[in-house]
Motif scaffolding. Structure first.
Motif, PDB file in Angstrom:
ATOM      1  N   LEU A 199       0.828  -1.211   0.000  1.00 29.14           N
ATOM      2  CA  LEU A 199       0.000   0.000   0.000  1.00 29.14           C
ATOM      3  C   LEU A 199       0.859   1.257   0.000  1.00 29.14           C
ATOM      4  CD1 LEU A 199      -2.814  -0.894   2.581  1.00 29.14           C
ATOM      5  CD2 LEU A 199      -2.823  -1.202   0.098  1.00 29.14           C
ATOM      6  N   HIS A 202       2.831   1.913  -3.403  1.00 29.49           N
ATOM      7  CA  HIS A 202       2.017   2.431  -4.493  1.00 29.49           C
ATOM      8  C   HIS A 202       1.424   3.799  -4.158  1.00 29.49           C
ATOM      9  CE1 HIS A 202       2.218  -1.787  -5.955  1.00 29.49           C
ATOM     10  NE2 HIS A 202       2.183  -1.179  -7.125  1.00 29.49           N
ATOM     11  N   TYR A 203       1.119   4.025  -2.883  1.00 28.46           N
ATOM     12  CA  TYR A 203       0.615   5.346  -2.498  1.00 28.46           C
ATOM     13  C   TYR A 203       1.692   6.418  -2.705  1.00 28.46           C
ATOM     14  CZ  TYR A 203      -1.039   9.200   0.394  1.00 28.46           C
ATOM     15  OH  TYR A 203      -1.420  10.448   0.830  1.00 28.46           O
ATOM     16  N   CYS A 204       2.881   6.173  -2.169  1.00 24.25           N
ATOM     17  CA  CYS A 204       3.964   7.150  -2.330  1.00 24.25           C
ATOM     18  C   CYS A 204       4.382   7.268  -3.796  1.00 24.25           C
ATOM     19  CB  CYS A 204       5.163   6.755  -1.460  1.00 24.25           C
ATOM     20  SG  CYS A 204       4.872   6.906   0.309  1.00 24.25           S
ATOM     21  N   PHE A 222      -2.331   4.899  -7.609  1.00 26.67           N
ATOM     22  CA  PHE A 222      -3.370   5.078  -6.594  1.00 26.67           C
ATOM     23  C   PHE A 222      -4.461   4.010  -6.736  1.00 26.67           C
ATOM     24  CE2 PHE A 222      -2.048   9.734  -6.467  1.00 26.67           C
ATOM     25  CZ  PHE A 222      -1.426   9.605  -5.237  1.00 26.67           C
ATOM     26  N   THR A 225      -3.384   0.889  -5.069  1.00 26.57           N
ATOM     27  CA  THR A 225      -3.529   1.041  -3.621  1.00 26.57           C
ATOM     28  C   THR A 225      -4.974   0.822  -3.202  1.00 26.57           C
ATOM     29  OG1 THR A 225      -1.786   2.721  -3.706  1.00 26.57           O
ATOM     30  CG2 THR A 225      -3.025   2.532  -1.656  1.00 26.57           C
ATOM     31  N   ILE A 236      -4.568   4.243   4.496  1.00 23.04           N
ATOM     32  CA  ILE A 236      -3.790   4.553   3.299  1.00 23.04           C
ATOM     33  C   ILE A 236      -4.661   4.429   2.057  1.00 23.04           C
ATOM     34  CG2 ILE A 236      -1.792   3.867   1.906  1.00 23.04           C
ATOM     35  CD1 ILE A 236      -0.481   2.819   4.431  1.00 23.04           C
ATOM     36  N   GLN A 237      -5.523   3.420   2.019  1.00 25.07           N
ATOM     37  CA  GLN A 237      -6.387   3.238   0.863  1.00 25.07           C
ATOM     38  C   GLN A 237      -7.377   4.392   0.709  1.00 25.07           C
ATOM     39  OE1 GLN A 237      -7.476  -0.916   2.000  1.00 25.07           O
ATOM     40  NE2 GLN A 237      -7.117  -1.365  -0.159  1.00 25.07           N
ATOM     41  N   GLU A 239      -6.952   7.497   1.765  1.00 24.58           N
ATOM     42  CA  GLU A 239      -6.212   8.674   1.306  1.00 24.58           C
ATOM     43  C   GLU A 239      -5.881   8.553  -0.183  1.00 24.58           C
ATOM     44  OE1 GLU A 239      -5.620  11.481   3.043  1.00 24.58           O
ATOM     45  OE2 GLU A 239      -6.965  10.473   4.444  1.00 24.58           O
ATOM     46  N   ALA A 240      -5.545   7.342  -0.622  1.00 21.74           N
ATOM     47  CA  ALA A 240      -5.271   7.128  -2.043  1.00 21.74           C
ATOM     48  C   ALA A 240      -6.526   7.342  -2.876  1.00 21.74           C
ATOM     49  CB  ALA A 240      -4.722   5.718  -2.264  1.00 21.74           C
ATOM     50  N   LYS A 243      -7.030  11.061  -3.564  1.00 22.07           N
ATOM     51  CA  LYS A 243      -6.119  11.566  -4.597  1.00 22.07           C
ATOM     52  C   LYS A 243      -6.472  10.997  -5.968  1.00 22.07           C
ATOM     53  CE  LYS A 243      -2.064  12.724  -1.806  1.00 22.07           C
ATOM     54  NZ  LYS A 243      -2.801  12.965  -0.571  1.00 22.07           N
ATOM     55  N   GLU A 451       3.376  16.392   0.211  1.00 22.83           N
ATOM     56  CA  GLU A 451       2.232  16.185  -0.662  1.00 22.83           C
ATOM     57  C   GLU A 451       1.750  17.500  -1.273  1.00 22.83           C
ATOM     58  OE1 GLU A 451       0.167  14.097   2.483  1.00 22.83           O
ATOM     59  OE2 GLU A 451      -0.143  12.424   1.109  1.00 22.83           O
TER      60      GLU A 451
END
Length: 454
Positions: A199, A202-204, A222, A225, A236-237, A239-240, A243, A451
């Protein structure tokens, strides 16, 4: 430590005595694991320490240009260096020592202790931060991530550490060589991976690509993720997902549903969480082409600033005229600049409309012609699309087939995993729409967020 080495000198004697790979795997590795597992704190302190005030790593050539001489002892030095960099107050260790180890270690030996490789990666970041120069960790991690896996397509525990550091230090371009290689292999035997590693990587990765305005690639990261298997929504998911939705608005002027295999828990969390409501309202305003409402929502809602997504929101607002022009093209074959201006909210700025059309044509976003009388003729999009060669098509088909075969094999492996099945059943039986506690995995904020570059 009855029957085991009682000091670092004894351990070094065993390290030097194991001259073959079989000896390293069958004698040294069990010894080191036993020491660490049975005496965790004391063992880490001993492994990372000095011998009579002398640094054993330096004496083995690391940090003095003799890294290749120390390569045969990779497993031993990996345990020592990872232990040292994980200590609260480690002995002085030079940048050259760390770089030389990462540039000369023997990969086959290092793969015997994937957990120590992950520990080393995090320790390198900690060491650089302690010295006030987090950027110093980038080169060692780059060497580690390129030399450790059997091939570039492997996902390792170093991947999220490196890409996250590229983001926090704003060295986004350094992540591109890693992000450009598709991940098609996961091997738990040589990669001490956890669920959040995938996660976070792929997020970063999406953040880095978004900061570089590579929006299509960012959306793919994203989406991976968001759609990663889960029975409980991860922070994290979610937040992805935020975005991803904003980037889709930039690209297409609308959002698209996530893949069908996306966990319902993730979709519910995005729809029902109080923190996502500003996004849903903003998305609706953009999709119905209510530009005034979109601008008002972007101005009045603090949630975007809290999530460090204001940069993406502004990109969406900047794209509204572009998207409006592309929507007109779907209906009309020819319009005057004045008519286009009225439709997209720029009726009082004909020069601005002309500049907009010219810019869209220049970057390949629009196929059109501006005539001397001020009319714009919209043309077909075929001229904008590159035509792949036969070799490119065949190569893409081969890559797709290999990816399918690798994913099928991975799916079978996961399906046979007793730990995975037990965890999935446990989470299913627990019910609810709980969130996995991964906020601690998110990159730390230091003043202005990395970010904000998005």
């Amino acid at each position: 430590m009855s029957g085991q080495p009682s000091n670092l000198g004894d351990i070094l004697a065993i390290v030097h005595s194991c001259q073959s790979f079989n000896a390293v795997a069958n004698q040294l590795l069990p010894t080191l694991r036993s020491i660490v597992w049975n005496h965790t704190v004391q063992a880490e302190s001993m492994l990372g320490g000095l011998i009579d005030g002398a640094d054993p790593l330096l004496n083995m050539g690391l940090g003095t240009g003799g890294g290749r001489q120390a390569a045969p002892y990779t497993l031993g030095t990996l345990y020592m260096l990872s232990a040292r960099l994980g200590m609260a107050s480690p002995p002085d260790t030079t940048y050259q020592t760390i770089v030389e180890w990462c540039a000369t270690f023997e990969p086959h030996q290092a793969r015997l202790a994937s957990d120590r490789v992950g520990k080393l990666a995090k320790g390198i970041v900690r060491w650089a931060e302690q010295h006030g120069q987090p950027e110093d960790a980038l080169e060692p991690l780059r060497l580690l991530i390129t030399r450790y896996p059997p091939s570039p397509g492997y996902l390792t525990s170093v991947h999220p550490v490196f890409v996250q550091l590229c983001c926090t230090t704003r060295h986004f371009p350094l992540a591109l060589p890693i992000l450009s290689v598709p991940i098609y292999e996961i091997d738990k035997e040589i990669c001490d991976l956890h669920y959040t590693d995938n996660l976070l990587y792929h997020y970063c990765g999406g953040v880095a690509l978004g900061a570089l305005k590579r929006y299509s690639e960012a959306a793919e990261f994203f989406e991976v993720t968001v759609s990663s298997p889960s029975t409980v929504a991860s922070a994290i998911q979610v937040e992805a997902y935020k975005k991803l939705a904003l980037i889709q608005l930039i690209l297409y002027g609308k959002t698209t549903p996530p893949p069908k295999y996306t966990s319902p828990a993730v979709s519910r969390a995005f729809r029902n969480s109080s923190g996502t409501q500003p996004y849903l309202k903003f998305i609706n305003a953009v999709e119905v082409a209510d530009r005034e409402a979109a601008r008002k929502l972007a101005k009045d809602v603090e949630g975007f600033q809290t999530d460090n997504n204001m940069g993406l929101v502004q990109q969406v607002l900047d794209r509204l005229p572009w998207l409006a022009v592309k929507k007109l093209k779907e209906t009309y074959m020819k319009l005057s600049l004045e008519e286009i201006g009225r439709e997209i909210g720029l009726s009082d700025d004909p020069k601005g409309v002309r500049t907009l059309i010219v810019d869209m044509i220049a970057v390949g976003e629009l196929s059109a012609s501006i005539h001397p009388d001020g009319t714009v003729s919209f043309e077909g999009e075929s001229a904008l699309l590159p035509q792949p060669s036969r070799i490119q098509i065949e190569s893409a088909l081969v890559q797709a087939r290999e990816a399918v075969e690798a994913l099928t094999a991975l799916d079978r492996t996961i399906g046979r995993s007793r730990d995975y099945i037990q965890k999935a059943l446990h989470q299913r039986d627990s019910g609810g729409m709980g969130w996995q506690d991964e906020e601690s995995m998110m990159p730390p904020m230091r003043g202005e967020s990395w970010e904000d570059n998005l």
